[in-house]
Write a protein that holds these residues in place. Structure first.
Motif, PDB file in Angstrom:
ATOM      1  N   PHE A  40       0.823  -1.206   0.000  1.00  0.00           N
ATOM      2  CA  PHE A  40       0.000   0.000   0.000  1.00  0.00           C
ATOM      3  C   PHE A  40       0.860   1.261   0.000  1.00  0.00           C
ATOM      4  O   PHE A  40       0.514   2.258  -0.649  1.00  0.00           O
ATOM      5  N   CYS A  41       1.965   1.220   0.734  1.00  0.00           N
ATOM      6  CA  CYS A  41       2.885   2.367   0.722  1.00  0.00           C
ATOM      7  C   CYS A  41       3.439   2.599  -0.682  1.00  0.00           C
ATOM      8  O   CYS A  41       3.556   3.746  -1.142  1.00  0.00           O
ATOM      9  N   SER A  42       3.779   1.507  -1.364  1.00  0.00           N
ATOM     10  CA  SER A  42       4.284   1.617  -2.735  1.00  0.00           C
ATOM     11  C   SER A  42       3.221   2.187  -3.660  1.00  0.00           C
ATOM     12  O   SER A  42       3.514   3.020  -4.532  1.00  0.00           O
ATOM     13  N   CYS A  43       1.969   1.740  -3.482  1.00  0.00           N
ATOM     14  CA  CYS A  43       0.870   2.237  -4.316  1.00  0.00           C
ATOM     15  C   CYS A  43       0.639   3.730  -4.105  1.00  0.00           C
ATOM     16  O   CYS A  43       0.208   4.438  -5.025  1.00  0.00           O
ATOM     17  N   ILE A  44       0.901   4.211  -2.905  1.00  0.00           N
ATOM     18  CA  ILE A  44       0.751   5.644  -2.620  1.00  0.00           C
ATOM     19  C   ILE A  44       1.800   6.456  -3.373  1.00  0.00           C
ATOM     20  O   ILE A  44       1.509   7.542  -3.901  1.00  0.00           O
ATOM     21  N   PHE A  45       3.027   5.918  -3.461  1.00  0.00           N
ATOM     22  CA  PHE A  45       4.118   6.697  -4.045  1.00  0.00           C
ATOM     23  C   PHE A  45       4.355   6.419  -5.535  1.00  0.00           C
ATOM     24  O   PHE A  45       4.970   7.243  -6.220  1.00  0.00           O
ATOM     25  N   LEU A  46       3.876   5.302  -6.050  1.00  0.00           N
ATOM     26  CA  LEU A  46       4.096   4.995  -7.465  1.00  0.00           C
ATOM     27  C   LEU A  46       3.545   6.070  -8.414  1.00  0.00           C
ATOM     28  O   LEU A  46       4.216   6.411  -9.404  1.00  0.00           O
ATOM     29  N   PRO A  47       2.346   6.620  -8.158  1.00  0.00           N
ATOM     30  CA  PRO A  47       1.871   7.686  -9.059  1.00  0.00           C
ATOM     31  C   PRO A  47       2.822   8.883  -9.111  1.00  0.00           C
ATOM     32  O   PRO A  47       3.036   9.458 -10.188  1.00  0.00           O
ATOM     33  N   PHE A  48       3.412   9.240  -7.969  1.00  0.00           N
ATOM     34  CA  PHE A  48       4.364  10.359  -7.954  1.00  0.00           C
ATOM     35  C   PHE A  48       5.623  10.014  -8.753  1.00  0.00           C
ATOM     36  O   PHE A  48       6.174  10.862  -9.468  1.00  0.00           O
ATOM     37  N   ILE A  49       6.085   8.756  -8.618  1.00  0.00           N
ATOM     38  CA  ILE A  49       7.272   8.317  -9.356  1.00  0.00           C
ATOM     39  C   ILE A  49       7.007   8.336 -10.856  1.00  0.00           C
ATOM     40  O   ILE A  49       7.820   8.839 -11.650  1.00  0.00           O
ATOM     41  N   LEU A  51       4.507   9.930 -12.591  1.00  0.00           N
ATOM     42  CA  LEU A  51       4.228  11.273 -13.100  1.00  0.00           C
ATOM     43  C   LEU A  51       5.498  12.108 -13.209  1.00  0.00           C
ATOM     44  O   LEU A  51       5.669  12.877 -14.160  1.00  0.00           O
ATOM     45  N   SER A  52       6.399  11.949 -12.247  1.00  0.00           N
ATOM     46  CA  SER A  52       7.655  12.707 -12.274  1.00  0.00           C
ATOM     47  C   SER A  52       8.544  12.272 -13.428  1.00  0.00           C
ATOM     48  O   SER A  52       9.266  13.093 -14.018  1.00  0.00           O
ATOM     49  N   ALA A  53       8.492  10.966 -13.766  1.00  0.00           N
ATOM     50  CA  ALA A  53       9.361  10.434 -14.820  1.00  0.00           C
ATOM     51  C   ALA A  53       8.810  10.680 -16.220  1.00  0.00           C
ATOM     52  O   ALA A  53       9.580  10.753 -17.186  1.00  0.00           O
ATOM     53  N   VAL A  65       9.557  13.527  -7.740  1.00  0.00           N
ATOM     54  CA  VAL A  65      10.544  12.481  -7.442  1.00  0.00           C
ATOM     55  C   VAL A  65      11.682  12.587  -8.440  1.00  0.00           C
ATOM     56  O   VAL A  65      11.485  12.393  -9.644  1.00  0.00           O
ATOM     57  N   SER A  66      12.860  12.894  -7.957  1.00  0.00           N
ATOM     58  CA  SER A  66      14.016  13.028  -8.843  1.00  0.00           C
ATOM     59  C   SER A  66      14.411  11.679  -9.419  1.00  0.00           C
ATOM     60  O   SER A  66      14.169  10.628  -8.823  1.00  0.00           O
ATOM     61  N   SER A  67      15.046  11.715 -10.572  1.00  0.00           N
ATOM     62  CA  SER A  67      15.541  10.484 -11.189  1.00  0.00           C
ATOM     63  C   SER A  67      17.018  10.313 -10.854  1.00  0.00           C
ATOM     64  O   SER A  67      17.700  11.271 -10.499  1.00  0.00           O
ATOM     65  N   LEU A 191      20.644  13.261  -1.727  1.00  0.00           N
ATOM     66  CA  LEU A 191      19.509  12.687  -2.456  1.00  0.00           C
ATOM     67  C   LEU A 191      18.222  13.451  -2.171  1.00  0.00           C
ATOM     68  O   LEU A 191      18.041  14.033  -1.099  1.00  0.00           O
ATOM     69  N   ASP A 192      17.321  13.418  -3.143  1.00  0.00           N
ATOM     70  CA  ASP A 192      16.007  14.043  -3.005  1.00  0.00           C
ATOM     71  C   ASP A 192      15.150  13.242  -2.033  1.00  0.00           C
ATOM     72  O   ASP A 192      15.105  12.005  -2.081  1.00  0.00           O
ATOM     73  N   LYS A 193      14.435  13.930  -1.140  1.00  0.00           N
ATOM     74  CA  LYS A 193      13.655  13.260  -0.087  1.00  0.00           C
ATOM     75  C   LYS A 193      12.564  12.372  -0.662  1.00  0.00           C
ATOM     76  O   LYS A 193      12.315  11.272  -0.163  1.00  0.00           O
ATOM     77  N   MET A 194      11.881  12.830  -1.727  1.00  0.00           N
ATOM     78  CA  MET A 194      10.820  12.029  -2.325  1.00  0.00           C
ATOM     79  C   MET A 194      11.391  10.811  -3.043  1.00  0.00           C
ATOM     80  O   MET A 194      10.762   9.742  -3.084  1.00  0.00           O
ATOM     81  N   MET A 195      12.564  10.955  -3.599  1.00  0.00           N
ATOM     82  CA  MET A 195      13.219   9.822  -4.254  1.00  0.00           C
ATOM     83  C   MET A 195      13.528   8.739  -3.235  1.00  0.00           C
ATOM     84  O   MET A 195      13.291   7.547  -3.471  1.00  0.00           O
TER      85      MET A 195
END
Length: 307
Positions: A40-49, A51-53, A65-67, A191-195
């Motif tokens: 569930f934690c991954s599902c929360i952050f995957l859209p941000f990853i 969309l950022s990419a 989320v930085s690359s 490193l970027d915090k969101m990354m």
């Protein structure tokens, strides 16, 4: 002092995370609960990853989320291993121990951070910090006496051993977090915090998936059965919010990991109150004294860090 206010908010969210974790684990199988938490934690952050990419929608926002290549991801992968090891130990301990014992022991992590810095990095503690460490050790001793009234032997209880190990690994993770997000000019990785938060959750999900399939599933008929609880979703939501605020606080150049770590342990107040009034745990008077000593030790650690 924005970072300090963020640390207090993270502590509040972390307290509710502990409460829902205790509720979800009661009479439940640990490994699938932990796997679903990472999922569930991954599902929360995957859209941000994603969309950022693939888009510029999140550019210049706190959710971007930085690359990065292997040079960056190897550090995050190590972070995932440390945190997941702490979680596995902590989840098993949380299931079998009262919340009013788990909270105060987890609250000694700032003391572990200071002692670790002293032993590993050769840092010297001042008088206030030494008083804080001694108060934390005293509270741990008194807590062991309270535990005996509930049949918990601190010398021979494997769940207590796992809880202490989880706290130690958590302290290591805290020091590592500041290193990951400190600027390169300050000796960190930058490193970027969101990354860090996004990818370490994804890596943990894959790791727990392997554990679930290879260790739990083949023997699940002979172990504690798994049952669904909406508290599992609440674990992930409150953890993600608590960690997001925590990482955001650490990303501030003036943030002090020692103080942020201490403030975050204030979550013990939330978990202790729920343990007392919702879970109706026993021997509260003695544990309240132990908790007071832990909180007093945090005050001295705070004063020592400011002096």
């Amino acid at each position: 002092m924005e970072w300090l206010l963020l640390a207090f908010l993270s502590a509040l969210l972390l307290g509710f995370y502990d409460v829902f974790k205790k509720k979800a684990l009661s009479g439940n199988s640990v490994i699938p609960v932990l796997f679903l938490n990472t999922l569930f934690c991954s599902c929360i952050f995957l859209p941000f990853i994603i969309l950022s990419a693939t888009t510029g929608v999140l550019d210049n926002t706190i959710f971007h989320v930085s690359s990065g290549g292997w040079e960056a991801h190897r550090y995050i992968l190590l972070k995932s291993c440390i945190v997941l090891s702490s979680w596995i130990c902590g989840y098993f301990a949380m299931k079998h121990l009262p919340l009013t014992i788990v909270g105060p022991i987890n609250a000694t992590r700032p003391m572990m951070v200071l002692v670790g810095a002293m032993l590993v990095f050769g840092e010297e503690l001042n008088l206030y910090q030494w008083i804080g460490v001694l108060l934390a050790i005293t509270s741990f001793y008194l807590l062991s006496r309270s535990g005996k009234k509930e049949g918990i032997d601190f010398k021979h209880n494997r769940w207590l051993f796992l809880l202490v190990l989880a706290a130690l690994l958590g302290a290591v993770s805290g020091l590592y977090d500041k290193y990951l997000m400190a600027p390169v000019t300050a000796g960190g990785v930058g490193l970027d915090k969101m990354m860090v938060q996004g990818w370490y959750n994804v890596y943990q999900c894959f790791m727990m998936g392997v554990v679930l399939l290879l260790i739990w599933y083949p023997t699940h008929h002979h172990t504690t059965p798994f049952h669904w609880s909406w508290s599992i979703v609440s674990i992930s939501v409150f953890l993600c919010m608590a960690d997001f605020v925590y990482f955001y606080a650490l990303s501030k150049p003036e943030a002090m990991i020692s103080i942020v770590s201490m403030v975050r342990r204030g979550s013990v107040l939330v978990s202790f109150l729920f343990g007392a009034f919702v879970f109706h745990e026993k021997n509260l008077k003695g544990k309240a004294v132990d908790l007071a000593l832990v909180l007093l030790s945090m005050v001295f650690l705070f004063l020592g860090s400011k002096s």
